[in-house]
Design an enzyme around this catalytic site. Sequence first.
Site, short mmCIF file in Angstrom:
data_model
loop_
_atom_site.label_atom_id
_atom_site.label_comp_id
_atom_site.label_asym_id
_atom_site.label_seq_id
_atom_site.Cartn_x
_atom_site.Cartn_y
_atom_site.Cartn_z
N HIS A 33 69.05 63.29 26.02
CA HIS A 33 67.67 62.87 26.21
C HIS A 33 67.00 62.34 24.94
O HIS A 33 65.86 61.87 25.01
CB HIS A 33 66.83 64.02 26.77
CG HIS A 33 67.21 64.43 28.16
ND1 HIS A 33 67.15 63.57 29.23
CD2 HIS A 33 67.66 65.61 28.65
CE1 HIS A 33 67.54 64.19 30.33
NE2 HIS A 33 67.87 65.43 30.00
N ARG B 115 75.14 68.17 22.73
CA ARG B 115 75.05 67.95 24.17
C ARG B 115 75.30 66.46 24.40
O ARG B 115 74.54 65.61 23.93
CB ARG B 115 73.70 68.34 24.76
CG ARG B 115 73.65 67.99 26.26
CD ARG B 115 72.59 68.69 27.02
NE ARG B 115 71.25 68.20 26.71
CZ ARG B 115 70.15 68.58 27.37
NH1 ARG B 115 70.25 69.46 28.36
NH2 ARG B 115 68.97 68.12 27.02
N ASP C 46 65.60 71.63 35.06
CA ASP C 46 66.36 70.83 36.02
C ASP C 46 66.78 71.66 37.23
O ASP C 46 66.79 71.16 38.37
CB ASP C 46 67.59 70.22 35.35
CG ASP C 46 67.27 68.95 34.59
OD1 ASP C 46 66.52 68.12 35.13
OD2 ASP C 46 67.73 68.80 33.46
N ASP D 176 85.51 64.17 17.64
CA ASP D 176 86.19 63.45 16.56
C ASP D 176 85.29 63.29 15.34
O ASP D 176 85.78 63.14 14.22
CB ASP D 176 86.62 62.06 17.04
CG ASP D 176 87.86 62.11 17.93
OD1 ASP D 176 88.46 63.19 18.07
OD2 ASP D 176 88.22 61.05 18.49
N GLU E 58 72.71 73.35 36.06
CA GLU E 58 71.30 72.96 36.10
C GLU E 58 70.94 72.25 37.40
O GLU E 58 69.99 71.48 37.45
CB GLU E 58 70.95 72.10 34.88
CG GLU E 58 71.88 70.94 34.65
CD GLU E 58 71.54 70.15 33.38
OE1 GLU E 58 70.43 70.29 32.86
OE2 GLU E 58 72.40 69.36 32.93
#
Length: 265
Positions: free
Chosen positions: A46, A71, A176, A85, A150
Amino acid sequence: MRPNPVKRALKAGQPSVGTWLSLGNIAAARFLARAGFDWLNVDMEHSMANIETAALIFGAVADAKCTPLARVPTNRLEHIKRVLDNGAFGVVVPMVNTRAEAEAAVAACLYPPRGIRSVGGSQHALNFDCTAPDYYNHANDELLIVLQCEHIQSVQNADAIFSVPGIDAIFVGPNDLAASMRGVDGKPPTPDATKEAMKHILATCRKHKVAAGVHTSSPEEARMRIEEGWQFIAITSELKMMLDGAGAVLRGLGGDRLKGDLAKY
Protein backbone atom coordinates in the site's frame (compact mmCIF):
# COMPACT_ATOMS: atom_id res chain seq x y z
CA MET A 1 24.98 -17.35 8.24
CA ARG A 2 23.37 -14.95 10.66
CA PRO A 3 20.35 -16.57 12.35
CA ASN A 4 16.88 -15.07 12.08
CA PRO A 5 15.92 -14.24 15.69
CA VAL A 6 12.25 -13.62 14.87
CA LYS A 7 11.83 -17.06 13.32
CA ARG A 8 13.51 -18.66 16.32
CA ALA A 9 11.45 -16.71 18.86
CA LEU A 10 8.19 -17.72 17.20
CA LYS A 11 9.23 -21.37 17.04
CA ALA A 12 10.03 -21.20 20.76
CA GLY A 13 6.52 -19.90 21.48
CA GLN A 14 7.68 -16.38 22.34
CA PRO A 15 6.14 -13.10 21.18
CA SER A 16 7.93 -10.92 18.65
CA VAL A 17 6.98 -7.26 18.29
CA GLY A 18 7.56 -4.92 15.38
CA THR A 19 5.97 -2.16 13.38
CA TRP A 20 5.00 -1.26 9.83
CA LEU A 21 7.16 0.99 7.65
CA SER A 22 4.57 2.71 5.47
CA LEU A 23 6.45 5.84 4.40
CA GLY A 24 9.33 4.23 2.51
CA ASN A 25 11.77 6.49 4.33
CA ILE A 26 15.30 5.16 4.82
CA ALA A 27 16.28 7.60 7.58
CA ALA A 28 13.17 6.79 9.62
CA ALA A 29 13.92 3.08 9.27
CA ARG A 30 17.52 3.58 10.47
CA PHE A 31 16.33 5.25 13.66
CA LEU A 32 13.51 2.79 14.34
CA ALA A 33 15.86 -0.15 13.79
CA ARG A 34 17.76 1.03 16.86
CA ALA A 35 14.69 1.75 18.98
CA GLY A 36 14.17 -1.80 20.26
CA PHE A 37 11.67 -3.42 17.89
CA ASP A 38 12.33 -7.05 17.01
CA TRP A 39 11.49 -6.47 13.36
CA LEU A 40 10.45 -3.78 10.89
CA ASN A 41 8.21 -4.56 7.94
CA VAL A 42 8.42 -2.54 4.74
CA ASP A 43 4.90 -2.28 3.35
CA MET A 44 5.16 -2.63 -0.42
CA GLU A 45 1.48 -3.38 -0.87
CA HIS A 46 0.00 0.00 0.00
CA SER A 47 2.98 2.38 0.19
CA MET A 48 4.96 4.18 -2.49
CA ALA A 49 8.16 2.24 -1.69
CA ASN A 50 9.83 0.71 -4.74
CA ILE A 51 12.32 -2.16 -4.74
CA GLU A 52 15.40 0.10 -4.68
CA THR A 53 14.16 2.00 -1.63
CA ALA A 54 13.08 -1.22 0.04
CA ALA A 55 16.50 -2.81 -0.54
CA LEU A 56 18.23 0.17 1.08
CA ILE A 57 15.86 -0.09 4.05
CA PHE A 58 16.51 -3.83 4.40
CA GLY A 59 20.24 -3.10 4.56
CA ALA A 60 19.88 -0.26 7.04
CA VAL A 61 17.70 -2.37 9.33
CA ALA A 62 19.94 -5.43 9.08
CA ASP A 63 23.06 -3.36 9.81
CA ALA A 64 21.39 -2.23 13.04
CA LYS A 65 20.87 -5.91 14.01
CA CYS A 66 17.11 -5.61 13.66
CA THR A 67 15.18 -7.98 11.38
CA PRO A 68 13.98 -6.54 8.03
CA LEU A 69 10.78 -7.95 6.53
CA ALA A 70 8.71 -7.03 3.48
CA ARG A 71 5.01 -7.17 2.79
CA VAL A 72 4.92 -7.88 -0.93
CA PRO A 73 2.33 -6.22 -3.19
CA THR A 74 0.62 -9.52 -4.08
CA ASN A 75 1.17 -13.25 -3.77
CA ARG A 76 3.36 -13.61 -6.86
CA LEU A 77 6.65 -15.39 -7.35
CA GLU A 78 8.42 -12.37 -8.84
CA HIS A 79 7.49 -10.09 -5.92
CA ILE A 80 8.58 -12.59 -3.27
CA LYS A 81 11.82 -13.54 -5.04
CA ARG A 82 12.83 -9.94 -5.57
CA VAL A 83 12.52 -8.79 -1.95
CA LEU A 84 14.34 -11.88 -0.70
CA ASP A 85 17.11 -11.50 -3.29
CA ASN A 86 17.54 -7.92 -2.10
CA GLY A 87 17.96 -8.73 1.55
CA ALA A 88 14.65 -9.15 3.34
CA PHE A 89 14.77 -11.75 6.11
CA GLY A 90 11.22 -12.81 5.34
CA VAL A 91 7.95 -11.91 3.69
CA VAL A 92 4.41 -11.08 4.68
CA VAL A 93 2.10 -12.23 1.89
CA PRO A 94 -1.32 -10.51 1.68
CA MET A 95 -4.74 -12.01 0.94
CA VAL A 96 -3.98 -15.73 1.10
CA ASN A 97 -7.43 -17.33 0.92
CA THR A 98 -6.87 -20.91 -0.24
CA ARG A 99 -4.48 -23.79 0.35
CA ALA A 100 -3.21 -23.53 -3.22
CA GLU A 101 -2.34 -19.86 -2.68
CA ALA A 102 -0.55 -20.74 0.56
CA GLU A 103 1.45 -23.49 -1.13
CA ALA A 104 2.44 -21.12 -3.92
CA ALA A 105 3.65 -18.48 -1.45
CA VAL A 106 5.77 -20.96 0.50
CA ALA A 107 7.24 -22.45 -2.69
CA ALA A 108 8.23 -18.98 -3.91
CA CYS A 109 10.26 -18.39 -0.73
CA LEU A 110 12.27 -21.60 -0.74
CA TYR A 111 15.02 -23.04 -2.90
CA PRO A 112 14.65 -26.52 -4.42
CA PRO A 113 13.89 -29.18 -3.50
CA ARG A 114 11.51 -27.56 -1.01
CA GLY A 115 10.45 -24.73 -3.31
CA ILE A 116 10.90 -23.11 -6.70
CA ARG A 117 12.93 -19.98 -5.89
CA SER A 118 15.70 -19.41 -8.44
CA VAL A 119 19.30 -18.65 -7.46
CA GLY A 120 20.51 -15.07 -7.77
CA GLY A 121 21.01 -11.74 -6.04
CA SER A 122 23.72 -10.46 -3.72
CA GLN A 123 22.16 -8.20 -1.09
CA HIS A 124 20.74 -11.22 0.75
CA ALA A 125 24.19 -12.60 1.67
CA LEU A 126 25.38 -9.13 2.68
CA ASN A 127 22.48 -8.65 5.09
CA PHE A 128 22.88 -12.14 6.56
CA ASP A 129 26.64 -11.59 7.09
CA CYS A 130 27.62 -14.61 5.01
CA THR A 131 28.88 -15.73 1.63
CA ALA A 132 26.51 -16.41 -1.25
CA PRO A 133 27.05 -20.20 -1.03
CA ASP A 134 26.30 -20.11 2.70
CA TYR A 135 23.10 -18.21 1.99
CA TYR A 136 21.95 -20.65 -0.68
CA ASN A 137 22.67 -23.58 1.64
CA HIS A 138 20.89 -22.21 4.72
CA ALA A 139 18.29 -19.64 3.60
CA ASN A 140 15.46 -22.19 3.65
CA ASP A 141 16.03 -22.60 7.40
CA GLU A 142 16.23 -18.89 8.25
CA LEU A 143 13.67 -17.05 6.11
CA LEU A 144 10.43 -16.07 7.85
CA ILE A 145 7.24 -16.91 5.95
CA VAL A 146 4.13 -15.06 7.14
CA LEU A 147 0.78 -15.40 5.36
CA GLN A 148 -2.04 -12.95 5.89
CA CYS A 149 -5.51 -14.05 6.94
CA GLU A 150 -7.49 -10.94 6.10
CA HIS A 151 -10.63 -12.20 4.40
CA ILE A 152 -13.49 -14.30 5.73
CA GLN A 153 -12.73 -16.89 3.02
CA SER A 154 -9.32 -17.39 4.63
CA VAL A 155 -10.99 -17.90 8.02
CA GLN A 156 -13.33 -20.47 6.51
CA ASN A 157 -10.35 -22.26 4.91
CA ALA A 158 -8.13 -21.91 7.97
CA ASP A 159 -7.49 -25.63 8.49
CA ALA A 160 -6.44 -26.15 4.89
CA ILE A 161 -4.25 -23.03 4.78
CA PHE A 162 -2.58 -23.10 8.19
CA SER A 163 -1.54 -26.74 7.81
CA VAL A 164 0.68 -26.03 4.78
CA PRO A 165 4.28 -26.99 5.69
CA GLY A 166 6.75 -24.12 5.87
CA ILE A 167 4.51 -21.41 7.29
CA ASP A 168 5.97 -19.62 10.33
CA ALA A 169 3.06 -17.32 11.16
CA ILE A 170 -0.44 -16.32 10.15
CA PHE A 171 -1.06 -12.58 10.36
CA VAL A 172 -4.49 -10.99 10.68
CA GLY A 173 -5.26 -7.69 8.99
CA PRO A 174 -8.24 -6.62 11.15
CA ASN A 175 -9.51 -3.88 8.84
CA ASP A 176 -9.63 -6.02 5.71
CA LEU A 177 -11.07 -8.95 7.63
CA ALA A 178 -13.88 -6.78 9.00
CA ALA A 179 -14.51 -5.31 5.54
CA SER A 180 -14.91 -8.80 4.06
CA MET A 181 -17.49 -9.63 6.73
CA ARG A 182 -19.87 -6.78 5.88
CA GLY A 183 -23.45 -7.68 5.17
CA VAL A 184 -25.10 -7.20 1.78
CA ASP A 185 -26.35 -3.87 3.09
CA GLY A 186 -22.77 -2.77 3.81
CA LYS A 187 -23.12 -2.91 7.57
CA PRO A 188 -19.96 -3.92 9.45
CA PRO A 189 -19.85 -7.23 11.33
CA THR A 190 -20.97 -7.33 14.94
CA PRO A 191 -18.28 -7.36 17.66
CA ASP A 192 -19.29 -10.94 18.48
CA ALA A 193 -18.80 -12.07 14.87
CA THR A 194 -15.37 -10.45 14.72
CA LYS A 195 -14.41 -11.97 18.06
CA GLU A 196 -15.45 -15.45 16.91
CA ALA A 197 -13.40 -15.12 13.71
CA MET A 198 -10.34 -14.11 15.73
CA LYS A 199 -10.85 -16.98 18.18
CA HIS A 200 -11.08 -19.43 15.28
CA ILE A 201 -7.86 -18.11 13.74
CA LEU A 202 -5.97 -18.35 17.04
CA ALA A 203 -7.29 -21.85 17.80
CA THR A 204 -6.42 -23.11 14.31
CA CYS A 205 -2.91 -21.66 14.56
CA ARG A 206 -2.43 -23.52 17.84
CA LYS A 207 -3.76 -26.71 16.29
CA HIS A 208 -1.19 -26.60 13.51
CA LYS A 209 1.64 -25.16 15.66
CA VAL A 210 1.89 -21.97 13.65
CA ALA A 211 2.41 -18.59 15.34
CA ALA A 212 -0.64 -16.33 15.31
CA GLY A 213 -0.09 -12.67 14.48
CA VAL A 214 -2.18 -9.52 14.40
CA HIS A 215 -1.87 -5.80 13.74
CA THR A 216 -2.67 -3.75 16.85
CA SER A 217 -3.47 -0.09 17.37
CA SER A 218 -1.72 0.50 20.70
CA PRO A 219 0.72 -1.00 23.23
CA GLU A 220 -2.26 -1.82 25.43
CA GLU A 221 -3.91 -3.86 22.69
CA ALA A 222 -0.58 -5.52 21.89
CA ARG A 223 -0.19 -6.64 25.52
CA MET A 224 -3.76 -7.95 25.53
CA ARG A 225 -3.16 -9.97 22.35
CA ILE A 226 0.08 -11.41 23.72
CA GLU A 227 -1.76 -12.51 26.86
CA GLU A 228 -4.33 -14.23 24.62
CA GLY A 229 -1.56 -16.16 22.90
CA TRP A 230 -0.84 -14.12 19.78
CA GLN A 231 2.89 -13.95 19.00
CA PHE A 232 3.71 -12.01 15.82
CA ILE A 233 2.58 -8.55 16.90
CA ALA A 234 2.65 -5.35 14.86
CA ILE A 235 2.00 -2.06 16.66
CA THR A 236 0.67 0.70 14.37
CA SER A 237 3.25 2.17 11.95
CA GLU A 238 6.01 4.74 11.84
CA LEU A 239 3.49 7.19 10.30
CA LYS A 240 1.00 6.69 13.13
CA MET A 241 3.74 7.04 15.73
CA MET A 242 4.89 10.30 14.17
CA LEU A 243 1.38 11.72 14.04
CA ASP A 244 0.57 10.55 17.58
CA GLY A 245 3.71 12.33 18.79
CA ALA A 246 2.87 15.49 16.87
CA GLY A 247 -0.70 15.44 18.19
CA ALA A 248 0.49 15.08 21.78
CA VAL A 249 2.83 18.06 21.39
CA LEU A 250 0.18 20.28 19.81
CA ARG A 251 -2.49 19.34 22.35
CA GLY A 252 0.02 20.13 25.08
CA LEU A 253 0.40 23.65 23.70
CA GLY A 254 -3.35 24.21 23.90
CA GLY A 255 -5.37 26.62 21.84
CA ASP A 256 -6.32 25.73 18.28
CA ARG A 257 -2.92 24.56 17.06
CA LEU A 258 -4.15 21.04 16.31
CA LYS A 259 -5.77 21.80 12.95
CA GLY A 260 -6.71 18.39 11.59
CA ASP A 261 -7.98 15.03 12.70
CA LEU A 262 -4.72 13.11 12.85
CA ALA A 263 -6.57 9.92 13.84
CA LYS A 264 -7.84 9.50 10.27
CA TYR A 265 -4.33 8.62 9.10
